[in-house]
Design a protein around this motif. Structure first.
Motif, PDB file in Angstrom:
ATOM      1  N   UNK A 178     -38.405  11.085  33.433  1.00 23.23           N
ATOM      2  CA  UNK A 178     -38.857   9.936  32.672  1.00 23.23           C
ATOM      3  C   UNK A 178     -40.390   9.897  32.376  1.00 23.23           C
ATOM      4  N   UNK A 179     -40.702   9.952  30.912  1.00 24.17           N
ATOM      5  CA  UNK A 179     -41.895  10.151  30.684  1.00 24.17           C
ATOM      6  C   UNK A 179     -42.528   9.007  29.496  1.00 24.17           C
ATOM      7  N   UNK A 180     -43.751   8.834  29.614  1.00 24.40           N
ATOM      8  CA  UNK A 180     -44.434   8.149  28.445  1.00 24.40           C
ATOM      9  C   UNK A 180     -45.193   8.941  27.448  1.00 24.40           C
ATOM     10  N   UNK A 181     -44.959   8.756  26.320  1.00 23.65           N
ATOM     11  CA  UNK A 181     -45.733   9.663  25.259  1.00 23.65           C
ATOM     12  C   UNK A 181     -46.402   8.583  24.361  1.00 23.65           C
ATOM     13  N   UNK A 182     -47.540   9.335  23.470  1.00 18.09           N
ATOM     14  CA  UNK A 182     -48.165   8.356  22.645  1.00 18.09           C
ATOM     15  C   UNK A 182     -48.278   9.318  21.158  1.00 18.09           C
ATOM     16  N   UNK A 183     -48.046   8.516  20.272  1.00 21.35           N
ATOM     17  CA  UNK A 183     -48.400   8.816  18.786  1.00 21.35           C
ATOM     18  C   UNK A 183     -49.594   8.071  18.303  1.00 21.35           C
ATOM     19  N   UNK A 184     -50.345   9.032  17.570  1.00 24.27           N
ATOM     20  CA  UNK A 184     -51.548   8.270  16.867  1.00 24.27           C
ATOM     21  C   UNK A 184     -51.412   8.733  15.219  1.00 24.27           C
ATOM     22  N   UNK A 185     -50.172   9.110  14.851  1.00 24.44           N
ATOM     23  CA  UNK A 185     -49.962   9.720  13.682  1.00 24.44           C
ATOM     24  C   UNK A 185     -48.541   8.818  13.015  1.00 24.44           C
ATOM     25  N   UNK A 186     -48.334   7.684  13.443  1.00 24.04           N
ATOM     26  CA  UNK A 186     -47.467   6.892  12.755  1.00 24.04           C
ATOM     27  C   UNK A 186     -45.642   7.443  13.347  1.00 24.04           C
TER      28      UNK A 186
END
Length: 281
Positions: A225-233
């Protein structure tokens, strides 16, 4: 899960100091499912949940608290007479820039080829009444499994709304709306794997999207189980945290971003609930 004695329980507190769980919703001797907490921006907290022996018989009920969960109103049906589950199915609704409440919803057929379909429920009067969209279009010509369920939503700019959904086809799927969630483009696969397990996301004041999910496409055990981030919508995501990687189930995350803190809960080995606070820069 699915037992007649299942109710909705609540615990309050912080790491190392949680209150004893107490029952806050049990309308009858049927299984209760999929509790969803939602704060309306005015201090009121809503609890949505499903009740019914089978998923196709689900009724959606809600109750509300004005004192941060100490007391709750008498539960009432969200859409009286509905069977199958209107309103939020697992993930929290969002409040759009025009004040509309938008809830990601889904329906799970248990007859024939067992289609799973997603739709959106909209409320323009702070949850008093709801209007459902049609099921979103999904190309099933090369699609494995039952379909898609449990959308999680965000608004990138006024009226421009997006969803990511759990799927049985080894990928998280996506759809987009240009009219405040009234209509949606056909669902399409993303690059992110999904093993038919729940996902959730929230955004911060900078427009970054924080998504928790099992980043594995093969069916079977729900790990890691992971957490990811997006900075491009939402076009691309970068992993920033792995919560669990053991050979057990870690699933059904819920994500809330408040200020510089991400709050995350998830099912831990089907026996416990894990809770994290993560500071973001």
């Amino acid at each position: 899960e699915s037992a007649d004695n299942v109710a909705i329980w609540l615990s309050k507190g912080k790491p190392g100091n949680w209150s004893a769980p107490r029952r806050v919703a049990k309308i009858r001797d049927d299984a209760h499912w999929n509790p969803v907490l939602f704060r309306d921006g005015k201090g009121k907290v809503y609890l949505f949940f499903k009740a019914g022996k089978k998923i196709t018989e689900w009724e959606t009920w809600w109750t509300a608290s004005s004192d941060d969960g100490t007391t709750w109103s008498k539960p009432v049906e969200l859409v009286k007479g509905d069977r199958g589950g209107r309103g939020p199915v697992r993930n929290k609704p969002i409040v759009l820039s025009n004040g509309v409440w938008l809830a990601g919803a889904s329906f799970e057929s248990e007859t024939g080829d067992k289609h799973w379909d997603v739709f959106v429920d909209r409320s323009s009067n702070n949850g008093r009444t709801w209007k459902a969209t049609p099921f979103l279009e999904l190309d099933r010509s090369n699609f494995r499994g039952h379909g898609v369920i449990q959308p999680t939503l965000w608004e990138s700019e006024p009226g421009i709304v997006h969803m990511l959904v759990r799927s049985s086809n080894a990928r998280i799927y996506r759809s987009d709306s240009k009219d405040y969630g009234k209509s949606w483009c056909p669902l399409y696969p993303t690059d992110m794997p999904n093993n038919n397990s729940g996902i959730d996301l929230d955004t911060d004041d900078q427009g970054r999207i924080f998504l928790a999910y099992n980043n594995i496409g093969a069916p079977g055990i729900r790990t890691p189980l992971v957490l990811s981030v997006s900075t491009d919508d939402g076009k691309t995501f970068t992993k920033i945290k792995t919560f669990e990687r053991g050979l057990a189930e870690y699933s059904y995350p819920a994500v809330v971003v408040k200020g510089d803190t991400i709050h995350i809960t998830y099912t831990y080995e089907r026996d416990y609930i894990a809770y994290w606070q993560i500071k973001v820069k």
